[in-house]
Design a protein around this motif. Structure first.
Motif, PDB file in Angstrom:
ATOM      1  N   HIS A  80       0.832  -1.197   0.000  1.00  0.00           N
ATOM      2  CA  HIS A  80       0.000   0.000   0.000  1.00  0.00           C
ATOM      3  C   HIS A  80       0.866   1.246   0.000  1.00  0.00           C
ATOM      4  O   HIS A  80       1.954   1.259   0.565  1.00  0.00           O
ATOM      5  N   ILE A  81       0.353   2.291  -0.622  1.00  0.00           N
ATOM      6  CA  ILE A  81       1.006   3.594  -0.679  1.00  0.00           C
ATOM      7  C   ILE A  81       0.224   4.498   0.260  1.00  0.00           C
ATOM      8  O   ILE A  81      -0.992   4.641   0.110  1.00  0.00           O
ATOM      9  N   ILE A  82       0.898   5.097   1.239  1.00  0.00           N
ATOM     10  CA  ILE A  82       0.223   5.897   2.267  1.00  0.00           C
ATOM     11  C   ILE A  82       0.849   7.284   2.274  1.00  0.00           C
ATOM     12  O   ILE A  82       2.071   7.413   2.293  1.00  0.00           O
ATOM     13  N   PHE A  83      -0.002   8.324   2.272  1.00  0.00           N
ATOM     14  CA  PHE A  83       0.521   9.692   2.261  1.00  0.00           C
ATOM     15  C   PHE A  83      -0.569  10.683   2.635  1.00  0.00           C
ATOM     16  O   PHE A  83      -1.745  10.452   2.379  1.00  0.00           O
ATOM     17  N   PRO A  84      -0.176  11.812   3.229  1.00  0.00           N
ATOM     18  CA  PRO A  84      -1.126  12.905   3.442  1.00  0.00           C
ATOM     19  C   PRO A  84      -1.110  13.802   2.211  1.00  0.00           C
ATOM     20  O   PRO A  84      -0.086  13.935   1.536  1.00  0.00           O
ATOM     21  N   ALA A  85      -2.234  14.413   1.919  1.00  0.00           N
ATOM     22  CA  ALA A  85      -2.307  15.343   0.791  1.00  0.00           C
ATOM     23  C   ALA A  85      -2.708  16.727   1.297  1.00  0.00           C
ATOM     24  O   ALA A  85      -3.066  16.899   2.465  1.00  0.00           O
ATOM     25  N   PHE A  86      -2.650  17.682   0.405  1.00  0.00           N
ATOM     26  CA  PHE A  86      -2.877  19.072   0.775  1.00  0.00           C
ATOM     27  C   PHE A  86      -4.359  19.414   0.913  1.00  0.00           C
ATOM     28  O   PHE A  86      -4.725  20.575   1.017  1.00  0.00           O
ATOM     29  N   ASP A  87      -5.232  18.396   0.910  1.00  0.00           N
ATOM     30  CA  ASP A  87      -6.670  18.623   1.069  1.00  0.00           C
ATOM     31  C   ASP A  87      -7.166  18.206   2.451  1.00  0.00           C
ATOM     32  O   ASP A  87      -8.366  18.184   2.711  1.00  0.00           O
ATOM     33  N   GLY A  88      -6.259  17.829   3.348  1.00  0.00           N
ATOM     34  CA  GLY A  88      -6.652  17.445   4.693  1.00  0.00           C
ATOM     35  C   GLY A  88      -7.030  15.988   4.841  1.00  0.00           C
ATOM     36  O   GLY A  88      -7.657  15.609   5.831  1.00  0.00           O
ATOM     37  N   PHE A  89      -6.655  15.150   3.877  1.00  0.00           N
ATOM     38  CA  PHE A  89      -6.947  13.721   3.953  1.00  0.00           C
ATOM     39  C   PHE A  89      -5.657  12.912   3.928  1.00  0.00           C
ATOM     40  O   PHE A  89      -4.650  13.336   3.352  1.00  0.00           O
ATOM     41  N   LEU A  90      -5.693  11.739   4.559  1.00  0.00           N
ATOM     42  CA  LEU A  90      -4.633  10.753   4.471  1.00  0.00           C
ATOM     43  C   LEU A  90      -5.120   9.707   3.479  1.00  0.00           C
ATOM     44  O   LEU A  90      -6.243   9.205   3.603  1.00  0.00           O
ATOM     45  N   TYR A  91      -4.311   9.383   2.487  1.00  0.00           N
ATOM     46  CA  TYR A  91      -4.700   8.442   1.443  1.00  0.00           C
ATOM     47  C   TYR A  91      -3.972   7.120   1.596  1.00  0.00           C
ATOM     48  O   TYR A  91      -2.800   7.088   1.991  1.00  0.00           O
ATOM     49  N   VAL A  92      -4.668   6.015   1.282  1.00  0.00           N
ATOM     50  CA  VAL A  92      -4.095   4.678   1.237  1.00  0.00           C
ATOM     51  C   VAL A  92      -4.470   4.109  -0.128  1.00  0.00           C
ATOM     52  O   VAL A  92      -5.653   4.005  -0.459  1.00  0.00           O
ATOM     53  N   ILE A  93      -3.451   3.773  -0.926  1.00  0.00           N
ATOM     54  CA  ILE A  93      -3.684   3.246  -2.269  1.00  0.00           C
ATOM     55  C   ILE A  93      -3.118   1.834  -2.354  1.00  0.00           C
ATOM     56  O   ILE A  93      -1.970   1.593  -1.977  1.00  0.00           O
ATOM     57  N   ASN A  94      -3.916   0.902  -2.866  1.00  0.00           N
ATOM     58  CA  ASN A  94      -3.445  -0.454  -3.112  1.00  0.00           C
ATOM     59  C   ASN A  94      -2.518  -0.404  -4.322  1.00  0.00           C
ATOM     60  O   ASN A  94      -2.909   0.046  -5.395  1.00  0.00           O
ATOM     61  N   GLY A  95      -1.270  -0.850  -4.172  1.00  0.00           N
ATOM     62  CA  GLY A  95      -0.274  -0.745  -5.225  1.00  0.00           C
ATOM     63  C   GLY A  95      -0.533  -1.593  -6.444  1.00  0.00           C
ATOM     64  O   GLY A  95       0.002  -1.324  -7.508  1.00  0.00           O
ATOM     65  N   LYS A  96      -1.366  -2.612  -6.309  1.00  0.00           N
ATOM     66  CA  LYS A  96      -1.650  -3.475  -7.453  1.00  0.00           C
ATOM     67  C   LYS A  96      -2.915  -3.043  -8.182  1.00  0.00           C
ATOM     68  O   LYS A  96      -2.942  -2.977  -9.404  1.00  0.00           O
ATOM     69  N   THR A  97      -3.963  -2.725  -7.440  1.00  0.00           N
ATOM     70  CA  THR A  97      -5.252  -2.410  -8.063  1.00  0.00           C
ATOM     71  C   THR A  97      -5.473  -0.919  -8.270  1.00  0.00           C
ATOM     72  O   THR A  97      -6.299  -0.520  -9.079  1.00  0.00           O
ATOM     73  N   GLY A  98      -4.768  -0.093  -7.499  1.00  0.00           N
ATOM     74  CA  GLY A  98      -4.982   1.350  -7.577  1.00  0.00           C
ATOM     75  C   GLY A  98      -6.188   1.820  -6.779  1.00  0.00           C
ATOM     76  O   GLY A  98      -6.498   3.008  -6.768  1.00  0.00           O
ATOM     77  N   CYS A  99      -6.875   0.911  -6.083  1.00  0.00           N
ATOM     78  CA  CYS A  99      -8.027   1.307  -5.269  1.00  0.00           C
ATOM     79  C   CYS A  99      -7.562   2.239  -4.151  1.00  0.00           C
ATOM     80  O   CYS A  99      -6.541   2.003  -3.521  1.00  0.00           O
ATOM     81  N   THR A 100      -8.354   3.288  -3.917  1.00  0.00           N
ATOM     82  CA  THR A 100      -7.955   4.341  -2.985  1.00  0.00           C
ATOM     83  C   THR A 100      -8.949   4.470  -1.842  1.00  0.00           C
ATOM     84  O   THR A 100     -10.154   4.410  -2.044  1.00  0.00           O
ATOM     85  N   PHE A 101      -8.421   4.639  -0.632  1.00  0.00           N
ATOM     86  CA  PHE A 101      -9.210   4.890   0.566  1.00  0.00           C
ATOM     87  C   PHE A 101      -8.657   6.163   1.185  1.00  0.00           C
ATOM     88  O   PHE A 101      -7.445   6.376   1.178  1.00  0.00           O
ATOM     89  N   LYS A 102      -9.513   7.038   1.684  1.00  0.00           N
ATOM     90  CA  LYS A 102      -9.002   8.247   2.324  1.00  0.00           C
ATOM     91  C   LYS A 102      -9.606   8.442   3.701  1.00  0.00           C
ATOM     92  O   LYS A 102     -10.739   8.060   3.962  1.00  0.00           O
ATOM     93  N   ILE A 103      -8.798   9.046   4.586  1.00  0.00           N
ATOM     94  CA  ILE A 103      -9.178   9.278   5.975  1.00  0.00           C
ATOM     95  C   ILE A 103      -9.105  10.771   6.228  1.00  0.00           C
ATOM     96  O   ILE A 103      -8.078  11.408   5.947  1.00  0.00           O
ATOM     97  N   ASP A 104     -10.168  11.344   6.751  1.00  0.00           N
ATOM     98  CA  ASP A 104     -10.219  12.785   7.018  1.00  0.00           C
ATOM     99  C   ASP A 104      -9.326  13.131   8.206  1.00  0.00           C
ATOM    100  O   ASP A 104      -9.466  12.579   9.289  1.00  0.00           O
ATOM    101  N   LEU A 105      -8.410  14.055   7.996  1.00  0.00           N
ATOM    102  CA  LEU A 105      -7.529  14.525   9.065  1.00  0.00           C
ATOM    103  C   LEU A 105      -8.042  15.824   9.674  1.00  0.00           C
ATOM    104  O   LEU A 105      -7.295  16.554  10.309  1.00  0.00           O
ATOM    105  N   GLY A 106      -9.304  16.118   9.460  1.00  0.00           N
ATOM    106  CA  GLY A 106      -9.895  17.328  10.024  1.00  0.00           C
ATOM    107  C   GLY A 106      -9.504  18.585   9.284  1.00  0.00           C
ATOM    108  O   GLY A 106      -9.484  19.665   9.868  1.00  0.00           O
ATOM    109  N   GLY A 107      -9.168  18.447   8.009  1.00  0.00           N
ATOM    110  CA  GLY A 107      -8.820  19.609   7.208  1.00  0.00           C
ATOM    111  C   GLY A 107      -7.397  20.083   7.380  1.00  0.00           C
ATOM    112  O   GLY A 107      -6.997  21.091   6.811  1.00  0.00           O
ATOM    113  N   GLU A 108      -6.607  19.365   8.163  1.00  0.00           N
ATOM    114  CA  GLU A 108      -5.218  19.770   8.397  1.00  0.00           C
ATOM    115  C   GLU A 108      -4.343  19.384   7.213  1.00  0.00           C
ATOM    116  O   GLU A 108      -4.403  18.260   6.718  1.00  0.00           O
TER     117      GLU A 108
END
Length: 127
Positions: A80-108
């Protein structure tokens, strides 16, 4: 331009190292074959926000994601690829399928790389 540090790991488990990075001036996550430089299948992935932090690569297939009683998406032989983005979410991407899950960091907005470890000693996270 790319984030300060690309990450290297075999995200699709094909036996070859891959190079994964985000772009600070673009809403895409890129994954390249480490031998050929070709873009991997299902990449680039548009997430809709700029990525300033380096990405983390880890096996979260047996870990529970927040607000879920189910393990993170299981995909045979994928990291999995895990990273925070500039929209206040933490993203988790499956490296094989590209499926994405995001977790709200409260806008931070976050600028640092995510650290992954099995701090409870449960051996669920294969870090």
């Amino acid at each position: 331009f790319a984030t300060p540090t690309p990450s290297i790991g075999d995200i699709n488990q094909d036996g070859k190292s891959d190079i994964v990075f985000g772009l600070a001036n673009s809403p895409f996550i890129w994954a390249l074959d480490g031998e050929t430089g070709d873009t991997l299948e299902n990449f680039p992935i548009k997430i809709g926000a700029h990525v300033i932090a380096p990405v983390t690569i880890a096996d979260l297939s047996d870990s529970l994601l927040p607000n879920s009683r189910q393990p993170a998406e299981k995909s045979e032989n994928a990291l999995h690829i895990i990273f925070p983005a500039f929209d206040g979410f933490l993203y988790v991407i499956n490296g094989k399928t590209g499926c994405t899950f995001k977790i709200d960091l409260g806008g931070e907005e976050a600028y640092s790389m995510v650290l992954v470890d099995d701090i409870l000693g449960s051996r669920i996270c294969k870090c």
